[in-house]
Scaffold this motif. Structure first.
Motif, PDB file in Angstrom:
ATOM      1  N   LYS A   1      48.925  29.279  19.634  1.00 22.94           N
ATOM      2  CA  LYS A   1      50.522  30.074  19.784  1.00 22.94           C
ATOM      3  C   LYS A   1      50.198  30.651  21.489  1.00 22.94           C
ATOM      4  O   LYS A   1      49.469  30.903  22.369  1.00 22.94           O
ATOM      5  N   LYS A   2      51.178  31.086  21.899  1.00 24.33           N
ATOM      6  CA  LYS A   2      51.794  31.954  23.458  1.00 24.33           C
ATOM      7  C   LYS A   2      52.092  33.164  23.385  1.00 24.33           C
ATOM      8  O   LYS A   2      52.783  33.146  22.672  1.00 24.33           O
ATOM      9  N   SER A   3      51.333  33.451  23.565  1.00 19.80           N
ATOM     10  CA  SER A   3      51.067  35.277  23.787  1.00 19.80           C
ATOM     11  C   SER A   3      52.022  35.425  25.381  1.00 19.80           C
ATOM     12  O   SER A   3      52.246  37.385  24.942  1.00 19.80           O
ATOM     13  N   LEU A   4      51.429  35.149  25.410  1.00 20.77           N
ATOM     14  CA  LEU A   4      52.622  35.529  27.625  1.00 20.77           C
ATOM     15  C   LEU A   4      53.745  35.451  26.839  1.00 20.77           C
ATOM     16  O   LEU A   4      54.451  34.381  26.737  1.00 20.77           O
ATOM     17  N   ILE A   5      54.473  36.676  27.918  1.00 20.08           N
ATOM     18  CA  ILE A   5      56.192  36.266  27.538  1.00 20.08           C
ATOM     19  C   ILE A   5      56.701  35.940  29.145  1.00 20.08           C
ATOM     20  O   ILE A   5      56.214  36.452  30.051  1.00 20.08           O
ATOM     21  N   THR A   6      56.855  34.715  29.325  1.00 23.39           N
ATOM     22  CA  THR A   6      57.194  34.531  30.458  1.00 23.39           C
ATOM     23  C   THR A   6      58.296  34.341  30.722  1.00 23.39           C
ATOM     24  O   THR A   6      59.218  34.677  29.799  1.00 23.39           O
ATOM     25  N   GLN A   7      58.805  33.780  31.882  1.00 27.81           N
ATOM     26  CA  GLN A   7      60.828  34.093  31.999  1.00 27.81           C
ATOM     27  C   GLN A   7      60.632  33.111  30.585  1.00 27.81           C
ATOM     28  O   GLN A   7      62.276  32.883  30.413  1.00 27.81           O
ATOM     29  N   GLU A   8      60.524  31.746  30.766  1.00 23.50           N
ATOM     30  CA  GLU A   8      61.695  31.352  29.195  1.00 23.50           C
ATOM     31  C   GLU A   8      60.803  32.041  27.889  1.00 23.50           C
ATOM     32  O   GLU A   8      62.445  31.418  27.626  1.00 23.50           O
ATOM     33  N   THR A   9      60.177  32.795  27.742  1.00 29.40           N
ATOM     34  CA  THR A   9      60.357  33.487  26.757  1.00 29.40           C
ATOM     35  C   THR A   9      61.605  34.212  27.103  1.00 29.40           C
ATOM     36  O   THR A   9      61.997  34.698  26.225  1.00 29.40           O
ATOM     37  N   ILE A  10      61.604  35.239  27.733  1.00 27.78           N
ATOM     38  CA  ILE A  10      62.560  35.914  27.717  1.00 27.78           C
ATOM     39  C   ILE A  10      63.564  35.136  27.612  1.00 27.78           C
ATOM     40  O   ILE A  10      64.982  35.972  27.427  1.00 27.78           O
ATOM     41  N   SER A  11      64.295  34.278  28.136  1.00 31.74           N
ATOM     42  CA  SER A  11      65.520  33.241  28.633  1.00 31.74           C
ATOM     43  C   SER A  11      65.938  32.680  27.090  1.00 31.74           C
ATOM     44  O   SER A  11      67.244  32.773  26.841  1.00 31.74           O
ATOM     45  N   SER A  12      64.576  32.742  26.320  1.00 32.66           N
ATOM     46  CA  SER A  12      64.977  32.499  24.813  1.00 32.66           C
ATOM     47  C   SER A  12      65.168  33.246  23.742  1.00 32.66           C
ATOM     48  O   SER A  12      66.337  32.970  23.117  1.00 32.66           O
ATOM     49  N   PHE A  13      64.707  34.476  24.158  1.00 34.05           N
ATOM     50  CA  PHE A  13      65.453  35.579  23.520  1.00 34.05           C
ATOM     51  C   PHE A  13      66.539  35.958  24.371  1.00 34.05           C
ATOM     52  O   PHE A  13      67.443  36.410  23.144  1.00 34.05           O
TER      53      PHE A  13
ATOM     54  N   THR B   1      62.953  43.333  22.336  1.00 35.65           N
ATOM     55  CA  THR B   1      64.212  43.284  23.089  1.00 35.65           C
ATOM     56  C   THR B   1      63.630  44.452  24.389  1.00 35.65           C
ATOM     57  O   THR B   1      64.065  44.623  25.143  1.00 35.65           O
ATOM     58  N   TYR B   2      62.326  45.265  24.055  1.00 37.12           N
ATOM     59  CA  TYR B   2      62.147  46.221  24.887  1.00 37.12           C
ATOM     60  C   TYR B   2      61.606  45.488  26.212  1.00 37.12           C
ATOM     61  O   TYR B   2      61.674  46.202  27.696  1.00 37.12           O
ATOM     62  N   ALA B   3      60.520  44.060  26.075  1.00 40.18           N
ATOM     63  CA  ALA B   3      60.335  43.413  26.820  1.00 40.18           C
ATOM     64  C   ALA B   3      61.484  42.705  28.377  1.00 40.18           C
ATOM     65  O   ALA B   3      60.873  43.316  29.173  1.00 40.18           O
ATOM     66  N   LEU B   4      62.122  42.704  27.844  1.00 39.78           N
ATOM     67  CA  LEU B   4      64.056  41.618  28.469  1.00 39.78           C
ATOM     68  C   LEU B   4      63.874  43.061  29.222  1.00 39.78           C
ATOM     69  O   LEU B   4      64.356  42.430  30.490  1.00 39.78           O
ATOM     70  N   MET B   5      64.647  44.533  28.870  1.00 38.50           N
ATOM     71  CA  MET B   5      64.982  45.656  28.955  1.00 38.50           C
ATOM     72  C   MET B   5      63.886  45.906  30.349  1.00 38.50           C
ATOM     73  O   MET B   5      64.529  46.768  31.646  1.00 38.50           O
ATOM     74  N   MET B   6      62.549  45.685  29.987  1.00 38.00           N
ATOM     75  CA  MET B   6      61.804  46.150  31.170  1.00 38.00           C
ATOM     76  C   MET B   6      61.589  45.710  32.540  1.00 38.00           C
ATOM     77  O   MET B   6      61.945  45.903  33.973  1.00 38.00           O
ATOM     78  N   HIS B   7      62.194  44.121  31.873  1.00 36.95           N
ATOM     79  CA  HIS B   7      62.190  42.872  33.135  1.00 36.95           C
ATOM     80  C   HIS B   7      63.464  43.512  33.903  1.00 36.95           C
ATOM     81  O   HIS B   7      63.317  43.521  35.087  1.00 36.95           O
ATOM     82  N   GLN B   8      64.580  43.314  33.070  1.00 35.60           N
ATOM     83  CA  GLN B   8      65.456  43.517  34.341  1.00 35.60           C
ATOM     84  C   GLN B   8      65.995  44.494  34.668  1.00 35.60           C
ATOM     85  O   GLN B   8      66.121  44.556  35.972  1.00 35.60           O
ATOM     86  N   SER B   9      65.080  45.764  33.931  1.00 33.19           N
ATOM     87  CA  SER B   9      65.159  46.920  35.130  1.00 33.19           C
ATOM     88  C   SER B   9      64.152  46.977  36.328  1.00 33.19           C
ATOM     89  O   SER B   9      63.875  48.207  37.216  1.00 33.19           O
ATOM     90  N   ASN B  10      63.070  45.831  35.894  1.00 33.84           N
ATOM     91  CA  ASN B  10      62.596  46.025  37.439  1.00 33.84           C
ATOM     92  C   ASN B  10      60.961  46.861  37.104  1.00 33.84           C
ATOM     93  O   ASN B  10      60.413  47.897  37.679  1.00 33.84           O
ATOM     94  N   GLN B  11      60.742  47.205  36.294  1.00 30.65           N
ATOM     95  CA  GLN B  11      59.965  48.350  36.045  1.00 30.65           C
ATOM     96  C   GLN B  11      57.923  47.127  35.919  1.00 30.65           C
ATOM     97  O   GLN B  11      57.211  47.853  35.450  1.00 30.65           O
ATOM     98  N   ILE B  12      58.187  45.769  35.121  1.00 35.74           N
ATOM     99  CA  ILE B  12      56.792  45.062  35.101  1.00 35.74           C
ATOM    100  C   ILE B  12      57.990  44.155  35.392  1.00 35.74           C
ATOM    101  O   ILE B  12      58.668  43.672  36.267  1.00 35.74           O
ATOM    102  N   LYS B  13      56.833  43.152  35.533  1.00 40.02           N
ATOM    103  CA  LYS B  13      56.794  42.101  36.439  1.00 40.02           C
ATOM    104  C   LYS B  13      56.206  40.557  35.157  1.00 40.02           C
ATOM    105  O   LYS B  13      54.769  40.977  34.359  1.00 40.02           O
TER     106      LYS B  13
END
Length: 918
Positions: A883-895, A840-852
């Motif tokens: 294991k896939k530890s990198l959170i990608t666009q695919e990870t964010i979309s699935s979540f 959820t933290y990753a999704l919020m920070m990605h959506q607010s353009n604080q991280i890439k």
């Protein structure tokens, strides 16, 4: 059914006795009332009532002494003890009162049975000498003092009884002994009187001597009440004493023995019920009375006899509402009154003589039902104000001055409750009296609804007046602890007497109150070993063999007394209900009484024996369910606009009902004062300390020097944040000091981990600390906005890879941040709540353009620092090592897909908030 009393009166009438000239002597005052009531049945003309007295009143007349209360007796005895004991060997009054009670009981027995005092006390002293005999001539000081005490018993007794006689007062035994001494002169001056003794069974030597002398001088008649079934059976204890009287008294060699009756063998309805627990017995007594009242609405000639007097209140609460007339012979013990618990708490608080008070004790007192209303002034509840201040500031120990600062308008009642108790005993007693007056003034404002409470206050006012008198007259109470002991002693013997009509309706009484009385229907409760009879208790300094040698009563005689009372109740009764507790309890009675077994083995009556089990309805457990209404949906929309936090969403996953209570109804968990630092307080302190340390480095690369320079600041910064969070709580000792040191260790270990990383050549750049997020997520199915809000502990760049980090002071392992099935992330709280939070933290920070993207997200566990940064990972299967530890666009979309499903569920009118089984 004719009663024993009526039979006696009829016999006297047949022998042409003038009732007006007779003096009836009975075992109890209560029996005298029933005798007076029966008189009109045997007289056809108006007469002067005969004199009717109890045996105690009769012996008081003979001895010309007044009885003295047990508590005052202790004070008198302490006078003798201090007069005859060296100051360095004297026990404090509080210690003295504990062993003196037993000794006074022994004095009483020795006097009642007319034992030569010097002989038995010297005998006891010699026994102790033998017990402590050994070859070494030099005895220890302890043994010397112990033997000296035993050698002084006769001196103590002589001095003590002399003091009492000088004041014309005495305890029961002394009154009996003096009555015997005065008997000859009394007979000479009252040889025209006629006495009738009736209903006696076990007699002490003094009573025997008095009655036999009066019989020998033809001044008395005596009527026993025993059935031939018991009398003719030499092994039956119900007639143990009457058989002895009949064989040993010379009077009966030439005079008839009245009476051996034949009532017990007549037809009776005897039912025995085994019922679990005391409350079960009480409820079943209510059921029996309800059934009996159908044929006998007034329940006239019906008695409930309580083998365990603690059943009084449960029985009263179980009585059917149809009962109109009720008489309770036994008083309600003052120690069971709610007001007793208040003074118990106050004495316990002040007996330590400390000027500061433990917060739970203070809250307990100001929350008491008699105290809480007094703290209400000017539409303000100052008790609540004090409690809130204590909890908000973690105040563990308080003084009276601090309490007055919290509630200045309540200064008067605070002074009464918490100030000046240690000054003197007089000031402590004055506070108690002032407290009673203050409560009375409050209750008097609505007198009609507080009559019973005002009666409580009146009895306690009498009790404290008595304590004040005793303290003024004897001055033996030197501290609060001693006052507390004497208060408990007085309290244990005081009762609140009930008002009722003793000759009408249902009678409720103890076993001893039933002496001489007869009832057609009898219900006897608690017929268990240890209660009926009471067992082999022996509270005495006199050994068993010495009692036997001196013909003093032992547990065998005590059992025989209870046997007589039990069977005498059954003699003339027609309907008998015997109830016992089927749940054996070593503290309040064991298995069913031997009386029940004896009844069953006699084979005289047909007995109905049943085990009664209470009806327990089967209630199927139902999970709490809150259906959603349009109004409730509006509240959910309001919460959604403010923002769902990751913790509130995981709270919903864990249990939707908790989410409903906390987010919709706004019911926050109550936080008590933290006596020991709570886990969440520790977590907040560590979080805030690291925030202070790392904020200056935002946008910079960390260096070993930067982190090393932070270490000397750990103690100061952690202390500062403990002061902010733990308020006035003490962290300088005990468990709190350990928690304080743990917090410092957590921070120090974390900094060491950072230094180790940097020394290994890793580059760490700080991006954000405690980063606030509030983002709007698009859910087309909903026509209102949904916000996500939350604070991220730390965002950094580790060797070029962005990391989103959540600190946890608890234990977290790697498998707690790994998932296999995306659908399970919103259903299995225990396994996936940590993964849900960091995503959820990753999704919020990605959506607010604080991280890439791509980024890493995970947890640093201070209890598992050796494992370092625990990264979120997606696995293909539970057994897969890939294991896939990198959170990608695919990870964010699935979540995001699963997150939106969860939000839709929360906002759906058709899906209620349903409690989960935890």
């Amino acid at each position: 059914m004719t009663t024993f009393i009526f039979d006696v009166l009829k016999d006297l009438q047949n022998k042409n006795h003038d009732f007006s000239k007779l003096t009836f002597v009975l075992p109890s005052k209560r029996a005298g009332l029933f005798l007076k009531h029966q008189l009109h049945k045997v007289t056809n003309q108006t007469i002067f009532s005969p004199q009717i007295v109890s045996i105690e009143e009769f012996t008081e007349t003979l001895s010309q002494l007044k009885p003295i209360l047990n508590t005052e007796l202790l004070f008198e005895f302490y006078n003798s003890y201090t007069a005859l004991t060296k100051k360095e060997n004297q026990d404090a009054f509080e210690v003295f009162s504990k062993w003196a009670q037993l000794l006074l009981q022994d004095f009483n027995e020795i006097d009642r049975y007319l034992i030569p005092q010097e002989n038995i006390f010297n005998y006891l002293s010699d026994i102790q000498e033998l017990n402590h005999w050994y070859l070494d001539e030099n005895k220890s000081d302890f043994v010397k003092n112990y033997l000296s005490f035993w050698s002084k018993l006769y001196t103590y007794y002589t001095h003590f009884t002399k003091q009492l006689l000088n004041k014309n007062v005495g305890y029961q035994g002394l009154i009996y002994r003096e009555a015997v001494k005065n008997l000859e002169s009394y007979i000479q001056s009252n040889n025209d009187k006629q006495y009738v003794f009736l209903g006696f069974n076990a007699l002490n030597t003094a009573e025997e001597t008095i009655i036999k002398k009066l019989l020998e001088h033809n001044l008395a008649k005596i009527y026993w009440d025993i059935d031939q079934v018991f009398f003719n059976n030499p092994k039956h204890d119900a007639a143990l004493f009457t058989r002895q009287h009949q064989t040993r008294w010379k009077y009966f060699e030439n005079n008839p023995f009245y009476w051996i009756t034949n009532n017990y063998s007549k037809e009776k309805n005897i039912s025995i019920y085994g019922v679990p627990k005391n409350i079960g017995q009480s409820k079943y007594i209510g059921t029996l009375l309800s059934n009996l009242s159908q044929n006998n609405p007034s329940l006239q000639n019906t008695a409930v006899v309580l083998g365990d007097e603690n059943l009084l209140i449960p029985v009263l609460n179980s009585l059917p509402s149809t009962i109109e007339a009720l008489n309770i012979t036994m008083g309600f013990p003052l120690k069971s009154i709610p007001l007793a618990s208040l003074f118990e708490s106050l004495f316990k608080l002040h007996k330590n003589q400390s000027k500061s008070f433990y917060f739970k004790d203070v809250i307990n007192i100001i929350s008491h039902q008699f105290i809480r209303p007094i703290f209400y002034y000017d539409n303000t509840d100052y008790a609540s104000k004090i409690i809130e201040t204590i909890e908000a500031n973690n105040i563990i120990y308080l003084t009276s001055d601090r309490l007055k600062q919290m509630a200045d308008k309540a200064e008067t009642i605070i002074n009464i409750l918490f100030a000046n108790w240690e000054t003197s005993i007089d000031s402590a007693l004055k506070n108690c009296e002032q407290l009673i007056l203050t409560i009375r003034n409050y209750l008097s404002e609505n007198k009609a609804s507080n009559l019973l409470s005002l009666e409580y206050l009146f009895r306690f006012n009498e009790l404290f007046n008595e304590l004040s008198r005793l303290n003024t007259e004897y001055n033996h109470i030197k501290d609060i602890s001693a006052l507390y002991s004497i208060y408990k002693e007085l309290l244990s013997s005081e009762t609140l007497d009930f008002q009722g009509e003793p000759l009408q309706g249902l009678q409720i009484m103890g076993m001893l109150e039933s002496r001489v009385l007869d009832f057609e229907t009898v219900i006897i409760s608690s017929v268990n070993e240890g209660l009926l009879p009471s067992g082999k208790s022996n509270n005495s300094f006199i050994p068993f063999d010495v009692k036997l040698e001196n013909n003093l009563p032992t547990y065998k005689e005590k059992d025989a007394v209870y046997t007589y009372h039990f069977y005498r109740l059954l003699q003339r009764a027609k309907n008998i209900y015997i109830i016992y507790n089927t749940e054996a309890d070593v503290l309040t009675g064991g298995e069913k009484s031997r009386f029940i077994t004896q009844l069953q083995l006699e084979d005289i009556h047909k007995i109905n024996h049943q085990i009664i089990a209470p009806h327990v309805p089967v209630i199927q457990p139902e999970l709490n369910q809150i259906n959603k209404t349009p109004q409730l949906l509006n509240q959910i929309i309001h919460v959604a606009k403010q923002g769902f936090s990751p913790s509130s969403l995981t709270n919903y996953i864990r249990n939707p009902i908790d989410f409903y209570y906390q987010k919709i109804l706004k019911i926050a968990a109550h936080n008590d004062a933290e006596e020991t630092v709570a886990a969440n307080t520790l977590g907040t302190v560590v979080h805030n300390t690291l925030e202070d340390f790392y904020k200056p480095f935002i946008g910079e690369f960390l260096t070993v020097e930067n982190i090393t320079n932070l270490k000397p600041k750990i103690n100061e910064t952690v202390s500062h944040h403990f002061k902010n969070e733990y308020k006035e709580g003490d962290i300088t000792k005990g468990k709190n000091l350990i928690v304080f040191e743990i917090a410092k260790r957590y921070v120090s270990n974390f900094l060491d981990l950072e230094i180790q990383d940097l020394k290994a050549g890793n580059q760490i750049k700080m991006i954000a600390v405690e980063a606030e997020n509030n983002v709007l997520i698009d859910i087309p199915e909903l026509n209102f906005p949904i916000n996500l809000t939350g604070k991220v502990d730390r965002v950094d760049e580790y060797n070029g890879v962005t990391r989103i980090i959540d600190y946890k002071t608890g234990q977290v392992s790697q498998n707690s941040v790994e998932i296999v099935d995306w659908e399970a992330i919103t259903t299995d709280y225990d396994k996936y709540s940590k993964s849900f939070q960091v995503l959820t933290y990753a999704l919020m920070m990605h959506q607010s353009n604080q991280i890439k993207l791509p980024v890493e997200a995970g947890i640093i566990s201070f209890k598992n620092l050796n494992s370092g940064f625990l990264k979120f990972a997606k696995k293909d299967s539970s057994r897969s090592r890939t294991k896939k530890s990198l959170i990608t666009q695919e990870t964010i979309s699935s979540f995001e897909t699963e997150l939106k499903k969860l939000v839709l569920e929360i906002c759906s009118l058709d899906i209620p908030f349903t409690e989960k089984e935890i």
